[in-house]
Design an enzyme around this catalytic site. Structure first.
Site, PDB file in Angstrom:
ATOM      1  CE  LYS A 191      41.768  45.285  33.176  1.00  0.00           C
ATOM      2  NZ  LYS A 191      41.700  46.581  33.897  1.00  0.00           N
TER       3      LYS A 191
ATOM      4  CG  HIS B  91      42.497  39.927  32.825  1.00  0.00           C
ATOM      5  ND1 HIS B  91      42.581  40.787  31.746  1.00  0.00           N
ATOM      6  CD2 HIS B  91      43.639  40.094  33.534  1.00  0.00           C
ATOM      7  CE1 HIS B  91      43.717  41.452  31.822  1.00  0.00           C
ATOM      8  NE2 HIS B  91      44.380  41.050  32.890  1.00  0.00           N
TER       9      HIS B  91
ATOM     10  CG  HIS C 139      47.069  39.849  28.410  1.00  0.00           C
ATOM     11  ND1 HIS C 139      46.526  38.810  29.145  1.00  0.00           N
ATOM     12  CD2 HIS C 139      47.302  40.837  29.312  1.00  0.00           C
ATOM     13  CE1 HIS C 139      46.435  39.156  30.415  1.00  0.00           C
ATOM     14  NE2 HIS C 139      46.905  40.387  30.549  1.00  0.00           N
TER      15      HIS C 139
ATOM     16  NE  ARG D  24      45.381  44.441  41.819  1.00  0.00           N
ATOM     17  CZ  ARG D  24      45.376  44.659  40.508  1.00  0.00           C
ATOM     18  NH1 ARG D  24      46.365  45.359  39.954  1.00  0.00           N
ATOM     19  NH2 ARG D  24      44.409  44.188  39.756  1.00  0.00           N
TER      20      ARG D  24
ATOM     21  CE  LYS E  41      42.953  47.244  39.623  1.00  0.00           C
ATOM     22  NZ  LYS E  41      43.107  48.104  38.416  1.00  0.00           N
TER      23      LYS E  41
ATOM     24  CB  CYS F  30      50.579  45.937  37.677  1.00  0.00           C
ATOM     25  SG  CYS F  30      51.331  46.018  39.313  1.00  0.00           S
ATOM     26  CB  SER F  31      48.271  48.754  33.515  1.00  0.00           C
ATOM     27  OG  SER F  31      47.040  48.868  32.833  1.00  0.00           O
TER      28      SER F  31
ATOM     29  CD  GLU G 205      46.365  39.813  35.490  1.00  0.00           C
ATOM     30  OE1 GLU G 205      46.609  39.751  34.269  1.00  0.00           O
ATOM     31  OE2 GLU G 205      45.883  40.827  36.044  1.00  0.00           O
TER      32      GLU G 205
ATOM     33  CD  GLU H 152      49.495  40.442  33.174  1.00  0.00           C
ATOM     34  OE1 GLU H 152      48.503  41.194  33.167  1.00  0.00           O
ATOM     35  OE2 GLU H 152      50.455  40.578  33.968  1.00  0.00           O
TER      36      GLU H 152
END
Length: 280
Positions: A89, A93, A104, A123, A127, A139-140, A199, A201
């Protein structure tokens, strides 16, 4: 009404001072299974094609619980959502890697209650990416281990969503099963959180309508609320005036698709599109 969670006492990693805008919550957590246990041992990158040299980034000032999660192994994909490998992760990121094309798989859950109100969260400021931002329910990322790699009707992604609904919001896993999560479509987007993190994605859009029990983790979430369409539009208006912050993926989804989907919660099948990836 937004429900604000009371965080635990803030403390830095290894006794380090915590910079403004970050808190480190001293909550005991179950040993991290997702990085090593779920991936079969030591977390390490695997990918096909040319190797990417990973930058070194100091994380000592960041929240310890969130730093542990950086060891999770995300699913690397190409622009057509074909799996090409796995990486942490953390590496997925870092803007330096994103600028080189690292991409990803991810998901965004939109959970509605039986009054047709949407559950939003803010959030936590612990974070690493987009702290303090308002966003959709959850969101993940699916992780690179067999149950979440399974692609038939996105069952692996839906299992990951069930796992993270429990981890972030405390929703008992038996209350939202993968079979109750509807997979609508995918979006492809890229956004920077700050100079280091961001991010990139392909994001699976998942819908659920059900009344659930909530017990959020304050290390993940600082507040939450069920909202009407009118209330969400007011929040989006505040964000447009920089009065509040919202996540970039939520902004994109809200401005393009969300309200027409929301108007058709009993008839979402007509919006299902598993072939197209919307480039945002």
């Amino acid at each position: 009404m937004w429900r604000v969670l009371r965080p635990a006492v803030a403390v830095g990693r290894r006794g380090a001072a915590v910079p403004q805008g970050r808190c480190c919550c001293r909550r005991r957590r179950q040993p991290l299974a997702s990085a090593a246990g779920l991936c079969g041992g030591k977390a390490r990158a695997e990918r096909t094609g040319a190797a990417i040299t990973m930058p070194e980034v100091n994380t000592d000032h960041l929240d310890e619980q969130q730093v542990q999660l950086l060891a999770e192994m995300c699913i690397l994909i190409d622009e057509n959502d074909n799996k090409i490998g796995a990486d942490t992760k953390k590496n997925c990121h870092l803007n330096e890697n994103i600028d080189k094309g690292l991409l990803h798989r991810a998901f965004s859950v939109f959970l509605f209650n039986t009054e047709n109100k949407l559950l939003l969260q803010q959030r936590s400021n612990a974070k690493i990416t987009f702290p303090d931002c308002f966003t959709n329910t959850c969101c993940s990322h699916p992780l690179s281990y067999p149950l979440e790699l399974e692609e038939n009707n996105a069952i692996g992604v839906r299992r990951a969503a069930q796992r993270r609904l429990k981890a972030e919001l405390g929703i008992p896993m038996e209350q939202v099963t993968p079979e109750e999560i509807s997979y609508l479509t995918r979006i492809h987007y890229k956004a920077k959180s700050d100079g280091i993190w961001g991010e990139h994605e392909i994001d699976y859009i998942l819908f659920v309508q059900k009344d659930v029990t909530l017990n959020p983790d304050p290390n993940e979430i600082q507040s939450y609320c069920y909202v009407t369409q009118k209330e969400l539009k007011q929040l989006l208006d505040k964000a447009s005036k920089n009065e509040v912050k919202i996540t970039p993926w939520f902004k994109l989804i809200a401005e393009t698709f969300l309200f027409k989907w929301w108007d058709n919660l009993p008839n979402l099948n007509k919006f299902v599109d598993h072939e197209k990836i919307h480039r945002m």
